[in-house]
Structure formats: C-alpha cells, structure tokens
Design a protein around this motif. Structure first.
Motif, PDB file in Angstrom:
ATOM      1  N   PRO A 163       0.805  -1.236   0.000  1.00  0.00           N
ATOM      2  CA  PRO A 163       0.000   0.000   0.000  1.00  0.00           C
ATOM      3  C   PRO A 163       0.831   1.276   0.000  1.00  0.00           C
ATOM      4  O   PRO A 163       0.342   2.318  -0.421  1.00  0.00           O
ATOM      5  N   SER A 164       2.074   1.192   0.430  1.00  0.00           N
ATOM      6  CA  SER A 164       2.920   2.397   0.438  1.00  0.00           C
ATOM      7  C   SER A 164       3.242   2.862  -0.982  1.00  0.00           C
ATOM      8  O   SER A 164       3.701   3.981  -1.176  1.00  0.00           O
ATOM      9  N   LEU A 165       2.990   2.019  -1.973  1.00  0.00           N
ATOM     10  CA  LEU A 165       3.283   2.373  -3.369  1.00  0.00           C
ATOM     11  C   LEU A 165       2.065   2.923  -4.112  1.00  0.00           C
ATOM     12  O   LEU A 165       2.100   3.075  -5.330  1.00  0.00           O
ATOM     13  N   MET A 166       1.009   3.255  -3.391  1.00  0.00           N
ATOM     14  CA  MET A 166      -0.215   3.751  -4.030  1.00  0.00           C
ATOM     15  C   MET A 166       0.004   5.068  -4.767  1.00  0.00           C
ATOM     16  O   MET A 166      -0.754   5.410  -5.661  1.00  0.00           O
ATOM     17  N   ASN A 167       1.036   5.811  -4.432  1.00  0.00           N
ATOM     18  CA  ASN A 167       1.302   7.070  -5.130  1.00  0.00           C
ATOM     19  C   ASN A 167       2.280   6.905  -6.280  1.00  0.00           C
ATOM     20  O   ASN A 167       2.555   7.864  -7.000  1.00  0.00           O
ATOM     21  N   ALA A 168       2.809   5.715  -6.458  1.00  0.00           N
ATOM     22  CA  ALA A 168       3.704   5.450  -7.590  1.00  0.00           C
ATOM     23  C   ALA A 168       2.872   5.297  -8.849  1.00  0.00           C
ATOM     24  O   ALA A 168       1.652   5.116  -8.788  1.00  0.00           O
TER      25      ALA A 168
END
Length: 138
Positions: free
Chosen positions: A114-119
């Motif tokens: 979920p930490s990559l949702m802005n990628a």
C-alpha cells in the motif's frame, strides 16, 4: 542498438498498444468508465491514478469481455510494460500465461504494498511482474 532509437521504439510501441487497447476495448466510443462523458484532455491527466487503475483491472477479473475504456488502459499498460521489459530480458513471461494471471499478479502486488499507491501504475506493474517471471540468468 542506439539508445535513442530504442527509446523511440519503446515509447511509440507502448503508447500505440495502450491507445489501441483502450480505444477498441470501448467499442470505439472513447468514453470514461463512470459516465458517458467523452474523454477530454483534463480527464486524461488523471486517467492512470492508482485507484482508478485498480478498479479497472478488477473489472476485467469480473468480466473479461468488458468494453470499458479504463479496463483497456489497464491491460494496455500491462502489455506495454511486459513488452518493453521482455525486450530487455528483464521479464520473461511464458507464452501460455493468460492475461488474467498477469492482472491478478499486479493487483496482489499493489494490495501487498500500500505504500506504493502514489507510484505510477506502470512502475507497479513492472515491480509486480519482474520477480514473478524473471528471465533465467546465463
């Protein structure tokens, strides 16, 4: 191969694949998934947001025959990333692998990170497919 020629090839081919899949997947209407509003420049700028791409990919898993523009975009990005990475021998997906498996792999990766949702969606596609189907080292 000359780097500039390679970059032109990769960019043009990927762009063409994404556009054609999205265009023909909609029955040539170029409508957004949530309304009958024609796709405009302003709506194109947010087209690849992660939640929108996740929803589009999930729609494909529910109905592989969907004619949704965003679903075509999801599939086109996956195919484009796969094509370019396989050209560089960074991803080696067996020919018998179906699109459903690729989409499931991408969605599982995004759900587990979920930490990559802005990628970018394309970056997440690459990060999902490359460890799942690495090329054999010589």
């Amino acid at each position: 191969m000359n780097l500039l020629r390679y970059l032109k090839r990769a960019t043009i081919k990927t762009g063409a694949v994404i556009f054609l899949l999205a265009y023909f997947n909609t029955g040539n209407t170029m409508e957004t998934s949530n309304s009958s509003t024609p796709v405009t420049k302003s709506s194109m700028s947010t087209m690849t947001t992660m939640p929108r791409m996740i929803q589009a990919c999930q729609l494909f898993l529910k109905d592989e025959n969907t004619k949704d523009f965003d679903t075509g975009l999801c599939l086109g990005i996956i195919i484009g990333v796969e094509d370019n990475a396989s050209y560089d021998k960074k991803i080696c997906i067996p020919t018998e692998t179906v699109m459903r498996q690729k989409v499931e792999t991408v969605l599982t990766f995004i759900q587990n990170n979920p930490s990559l949702m802005n990628a970018s969606f394309a970056s997440n596609v690459y990060d999902a497919l490359s460890p799942q189907w690495p090329c054999a080292t010589k």
